[in-house]
Design an enzyme around this catalytic site. Structure first.
Site, short mmCIF file in Angstrom:
data_model
loop_
_atom_site.label_atom_id
_atom_site.label_comp_id
_atom_site.label_asym_id
_atom_site.label_seq_id
_atom_site.Cartn_x
_atom_site.Cartn_y
_atom_site.Cartn_z
N VAL A 46 0.87 -1.17 0.00
CA VAL A 46 0.00 0.00 0.00
C VAL A 46 0.91 1.22 0.00
O VAL A 46 2.07 1.15 0.40
CB VAL A 46 -0.95 0.03 1.22
N SER A 47 0.39 2.35 -0.48
CA SER A 47 1.23 3.52 -0.71
C SER A 47 1.52 4.34 0.52
O SER A 47 2.48 5.11 0.55
CB SER A 47 0.58 4.43 -1.77
#
Length: 206
Positions: free
Chosen positions: A8-9
């Site tokens: 995930v970013s």
């Protein structure tokens, strides 16, 4: 063995890997064979991905939820998968635009070959535009050059890796996105800095 990778970013808790985790487990990946990163896909330093790639052995398959979870860009993606192929490791993508990619099958290898061809086409366009830009700059009395591929972050990773006997230079170059010549110009075989490496760190202020 199936080994999964998730990303995930953001690392602030606003994004979770639950959807990716559920999909990977449903695809047959054991819970203790999951690796993850909480960082932008554009970052070079992704310890989860590094650990995941090190854990893969010949005959294993790397499973990801979507292609954009794995590669920083198309070029990086192609380099990673080519490195996996060279080690006899497959790649399977579960969903998204790359869902037809499963390099353990003939059709999946054909689809990835298409992506690799796109990456080569992209590189050729970049080279063509760069050469045209340099020619135009020279015509105006300005000189330019190709930016360094090696960065301070990559250099430090290379130093750490080169000192380990199990490091495979071809795989390290693929992970860092540099050529063998560039690597050895900056780092000696046992991890010592060479003059180009010293100059690079000096420019970055260490």
């Amino acid at each position: 063995m199936l080994i999964g990778y998730m990303r995930v970013s953001k690392a602030d808790g606003s994004q979770v890997t639950d959807l990716q985790r559920d999909g990977l487990v449903e695809a047959g990946v054991a819970a203790d064979q999951l690796y993850e990163d909480r960082a932008s896909g554009k970052r070079d330093d992704r310890p989860g991905l590094d650990a995941c790639i090190r854990a893969l052995r010949e005959g294993d398959t790397l499973v990801v939820w979507k292609l954009d979870r794995l590669g920083r860009n198309l070029k990086h993606l192609v380099e990673v998968v080519q490195g996996l192929n060279a080690r006899g490791v497959g790649l399977k993508v579960l969903t998204g635009q790359g869902a037809s990619i499963d390099t353990t099958t003939a059709n999946g290898r054909l689809m990835f070959a298409f992506f690799a061809a796109l990456a080569e086409f992209e590189r050729e366009l970049i080279v063509e535009r760069t050469m045209a830009g340099l020619a135009a700059a020279r015509a105006r009395g300005r000189n330019g050059g190709r930016p360094f591929k090696m960065t301070a972050a990559k250099l430090r990773l290379a130093q750490a890796a080169m000192g380990k006997p199990e490091t495979r230079i071809a795989e390290l170059c693929a992970e860092l996105g540099v050529t063998r010549q560039t690597l050895y110009r900056h780092v000696a075989p046992k991890g010592e800095l060479r003059p180009d490496g010293d100059r690079l760190l000096a420019r970055k202020g260490k």
